[in-house]
Every structure is written in C-alpha cells, then in structure tokens.
Design a protein around this motif. Sequence first.
Motif, PDB file in Angstrom:
ATOM      1  N   LEU A   7       0.832  -1.209   0.000  1.00 27.83           N
ATOM      2  CA  LEU A   7       0.000   0.000   0.000  1.00 27.83           C
ATOM      3  C   LEU A   7       0.865   1.258   0.000  1.00 27.83           C
ATOM      4  O   LEU A   7       1.828   1.340   0.763  1.00 27.83           O
ATOM      5  CB  LEU A   7      -0.870   0.038   1.257  1.00 27.83           C
ATOM      6  N   THR A   8       0.505   2.203  -0.846  1.00 29.36           N
ATOM      7  CA  THR A   8       1.160   3.516  -0.788  1.00 29.36           C
ATOM      8  C   THR A   8       0.135   4.490  -0.216  1.00 29.36           C
ATOM      9  O   THR A   8      -1.016   4.510  -0.673  1.00 29.36           O
ATOM     10  CB  THR A   8       1.600   3.961  -2.197  1.00 29.36           C
ATOM     11  N   CYS A   9       0.537   5.244   0.770  1.00 26.85           N
ATOM     12  CA  CYS A   9      -0.395   6.162   1.443  1.00 26.85           C
ATOM     13  C   CYS A   9      -0.049   7.611   1.089  1.00 26.85           C
ATOM     14  O   CYS A   9       1.053   7.897   0.620  1.00 26.85           O
ATOM     15  CB  CYS A   9      -0.319   5.954   2.947  1.00 26.85           C
ATOM     16  N   ARG A  10      -1.022   8.518   1.317  1.00 25.95           N
ATOM     17  CA  ARG A  10      -0.798   9.916   0.958  1.00 25.95           C
ATOM     18  C   ARG A  10       0.324  10.524   1.802  1.00 25.95           C
ATOM     19  O   ARG A  10       1.179  11.229   1.309  1.00 25.95           O
ATOM     20  CB  ARG A  10      -2.102  10.715   1.136  1.00 25.95           C
ATOM     21  N   ASP A  11       0.308  10.206   3.108  1.00 25.62           N
ATOM     22  CA  ASP A  11       1.304  10.807   4.007  1.00 25.62           C
ATOM     23  C   ASP A  11       2.132   9.718   4.692  1.00 25.62           C
ATOM     24  O   ASP A  11       1.761   8.548   4.661  1.00 25.62           O
ATOM     25  CB  ASP A  11       0.569  11.623   5.099  1.00 25.62           C
ATOM     26  N   THR A  12       3.191  10.101   5.319  1.00 26.83           N
ATOM     27  CA  THR A  12       4.003   9.163   6.106  1.00 26.83           C
ATOM     28  C   THR A  12       3.124   8.516   7.169  1.00 26.83           C
ATOM     29  O   THR A  12       2.342   9.200   7.836  1.00 26.83           O
ATOM     30  CB  THR A  12       5.163   9.929   6.779  1.00 26.83           C
ATOM     31  N   VAL A  13       3.225   7.207   7.284  1.00 24.56           N
ATOM     32  CA  VAL A  13       2.381   6.496   8.252  1.00 24.56           C
ATOM     33  C   VAL A  13       3.090   6.497   9.606  1.00 24.56           C
ATOM     34  O   VAL A  13       4.208   6.006   9.734  1.00 24.56           O
ATOM     35  CB  VAL A  13       2.126   5.047   7.778  1.00 24.56           C
ATOM     36  N   ARG A  14       2.413   7.097  10.607  1.00 26.46           N
ATOM     37  CA  ARG A  14       3.055   7.202  11.924  1.00 26.46           C
ATOM     38  C   ARG A  14       2.456   6.223  12.915  1.00 26.46           C
ATOM     39  O   ARG A  14       3.128   5.723  13.796  1.00 26.46           O
ATOM     40  CB  ARG A  14       2.922   8.628  12.468  1.00 26.46           C
ATOM     41  N   HIS A  15       1.149   5.946  12.741  1.00 27.71           N
ATOM     42  CA  HIS A  15       0.524   5.051  13.709  1.00 27.71           C
ATOM     43  C   HIS A  15      -0.438   4.103  12.977  1.00 27.71           C
ATOM     44  O   HIS A  15      -1.359   4.535  12.303  1.00 27.71           O
ATOM     45  CB  HIS A  15      -0.232   5.882  14.760  1.00 27.71           C
ATOM     46  N   ILE A  16      -0.209   2.813  13.156  1.00 28.73           N
ATOM     47  CA  ILE A  16      -1.096   1.822  12.513  1.00 28.73           C
ATOM     48  C   ILE A  16      -2.064   1.304  13.569  1.00 28.73           C
ATOM     49  O   ILE A  16      -1.638   0.978  14.689  1.00 28.73           O
ATOM     50  CB  ILE A  16      -0.256   0.658  11.936  1.00 28.73           C
ATOM     51  N   PRO A  17      -3.371   1.267  13.247  1.00 28.42           N
ATOM     52  CA  PRO A  17      -4.340   0.798  14.246  1.00 28.42           C
ATOM     53  C   PRO A  17      -3.960  -0.605  14.760  1.00 28.42           C
ATOM     54  O   PRO A  17      -3.464  -1.425  13.986  1.00 28.42           O
ATOM     55  CB  PRO A  17      -5.667   0.766  13.488  1.00 28.42           C
TER      56      PRO A  17
END
Length: 309
Positions: A234-244
Amino acid sequence: MSAAIRISDAHKRYGEVHALDGVDLEIRQGEFFGLLGPNGAGKSTLINIIAGLTRADRGSVTVMGHDVVTEYQHARQSIGVVPQELVFDPFFTVREVLRIQSGYFGLGKENNDWIDELLSALHLEDKADTNMRALSGGMKRRVLIAQALVHKPAVIVLDEPTAGVDIKIRNLLWAFIQRLHEKGQTIVLTTHYLEEAESMCERIAILNHGRIVAIDTKHELLNSHLAKSFTISLTCRDTVRHIPEALAGKVTAQQDNWLAMELNKDVDTITDILEGLRAAGIEVTDIHTERPDLEDVFLKLTYGNENAL
Ligand code: ADP
C-alpha cells in the motif's frame, strides 16, 4: 474412450539413480497436458519410454491403447515426438526430410498435400527446398514439429519446444499448437517456462525425483498447494506514523508512506483493511496485490524448504 496415454507403475533405474520411481499417469484424449519438473526429475526418461525409445524396468505404458513394448508399431504410429535437440542430416532439404520421415511410416505421394499444409502452417513454404544446414535454429525447430506431425499422430509430445526460440517464433509456435489442440489433438508439453504451462495446459503434473508430486488443473494446484496468505503493498498519501492495533500484526514491512501486509485469504478482505486504515486517518493512494502463481507452487513442491534457505 480409452486414454491417450496410460502409465502404470513405471520404474526406471540407471545404476543407483531411480530416474522413475513408480509413476502412474493417465492423459485423456484431446487434453492439453503439461509435464513439469526440475532438471533430473525424470521427464525425458518418461517421454522416451512413451515414445518407445527406452524401456521401463517395470510397469506398463500404452499410447492410444497400444502397449509401447508389445505393440510397438501401433504405439509408434499414434505418437509424434518433438525432441529437444536439433539433430538433422544437413544435406537434405526441408521437404526431403519430411518425405523421408513420411516414408518411415509407410506413406508415399498421398501424403504430399499434408506435407505442404504443414510447411504452410509453420511458415516454412519458402524454405521447402533449402538444405537443413542453411536454416536458423527457430526454423529447424519448426521442421522438427512438422516432422513429428507428418504421420498425423493422435498424440504429440513436445519436449521444451520453445527453448532458445525468440519471442516471435515462440508466439507463432504457440498459435500453431493451440490450433492443433482446438482440432482435438492430444498434446503433452514439457517446458521450463512456467508461464507457458500456466496459460496453455488444462492439467499439469509436477514430477520430482522420479515421482509425480502433484497432478491437477492449474486452478486446483494453486488452491490446494499454497499457503492461504497473500501480500498487499500500500502507498499512502502521508508518512504512516501510527497503525491501528487491529492491523498492526499484519504489517510485514513499512517505510515512510509505504506498507506491506500479509493477509489470510479466508479471513481478510482488502475492503476491511482499507476501511480500518481510513478510520485511523490513513489515506491509501495506491494498492498492489501479489497473488501466488504456478511458479510458487512449483518451487514449493520441488524444492520445498531448500528454497527458503
Ligand atoms: P529431466 O528430463 O527431468 O531433466 P531425465 O529423465 O533426463 O530428467 O533424468 C532423470 C535422472 O536419470 C537424472 O538423474 C539423470 O542423470 C538420469 N539419467 C537419465 N538418462 C540416463 C542415462 N542414459 N544413463 C544414466 N543416467 C541417466
């Protein structure tokens, strides 16, 4: 309807090597069948036994109901084998090679129209009167196929037919073989190109150490022999800081705005994953799924854990 090829408990030893270690196999008439296996698995030995070129130490093999040993002539008439090696007498022309082969099967002038048809279907008509030594590798391979078909056998066995052949000739050969199949010809193919077997063959047997380790349709091979997991990236719009928390256990890799997850195909759905991420404020802009293919099945069955080392 009798089987095109029936092999019962075939064994073949070369000294200490058990080239075939109890092979049972039935190939139906009209079937497009793939025989796969790593080098040394026993494929050529099996093909040579089917073609009557080698004898099994034990067991029986029939082609169109004819035993390859006790009814050799009938069995031989029923099969055409396209061998791997390009071996020809360089002094004959293409047409002469085909007429000589035709003669081996007791066919004379009445077979000339069929020879012309083969030359045309394999795009060899303008080479008909050229000596074999002047042909390219791809042309020689097409002559081998014509030679195997010259006596109109019910079954054709192609041993690595596209090895070393460029993409244009490969496509031409596949189109030709597919047409034969559509006309009801039984086709047995060995190939190292798994994507060829995957796209063409209705059923596939995987041979390893002289034994059949799997035999099924491509679909069933994929379903029954692979782990239930698959990977999404997956590519996300912003840097991923916290994953549920509910999803964190599935993440196998992460860098900046990119994530890889391993999912269970029976439990997880991509929609649920995307919704879980969206609820946590993570917007996915691109998604890529990696589904296992025949190559994964092949590696798992033939190399097993060795491959993971
Ligand atoms: P594949 O076609 O799948 O690569 P083969 O049928 O050629 O496998 O070989 C199966 C095993 O039998 C290999 O270990 C090979 O070395 C051995 N073998 C095959 N033919 C002979 C032979 N004529 N003499 C001795 N060993 C052989």
